[in-house]
Design a protein around this motif. Sequence first.
Motif: not given
Length: 148
Positions: A77-86, A96-106
């Motif tokens: 998902s993307y809340d307008g500021e942050r990406f969060e997901g797998t 494929p091995a899943p893992y949690a990630v967070l991110g932002r537009s850089a």
Amino acid sequence: MNKTKQSPNRVCAGALGTVLCLCAFSSSAGELHVFEHNRSVMNLYMVSDKVRITYETPRPGLGEAGIRSGTVLFEGSYDGERFEGTAYAFKAGCRPAPYAVLGRSAGNGQIVLQGPAPVRAKHGCAVTGYSVESPHARLRFSHSATHH
């Protein structure tokens, strides 16, 4: 509309610099953005707050790990500021091995997703741990000016 893109899973059309897309994971219209990631062309689909990043044109050699056009690298998902997901790490002969990630537009058309990524057994598919030192722990996507 200046460009139409079709495949078995989606129908996309571009107008005024924005690409709208009907995606397989949702029945409502959304956006399609094209990025580059480690010499692969990637599609970022956004419908409401849901995001999916798939390989459009994988770089040479990734087919050995089972990566094809349409393979999912990230969903979340993307809340307008942050990406969060797998995100998913790939290895030849393994699921494929899943893992949690967070991110932002850089900025400058880039997105960076980060999270401790799977470490696999040297001779096998078992995930033996997670590490921020893994090459999969930081995924950088640059908006593509050449692929549309």
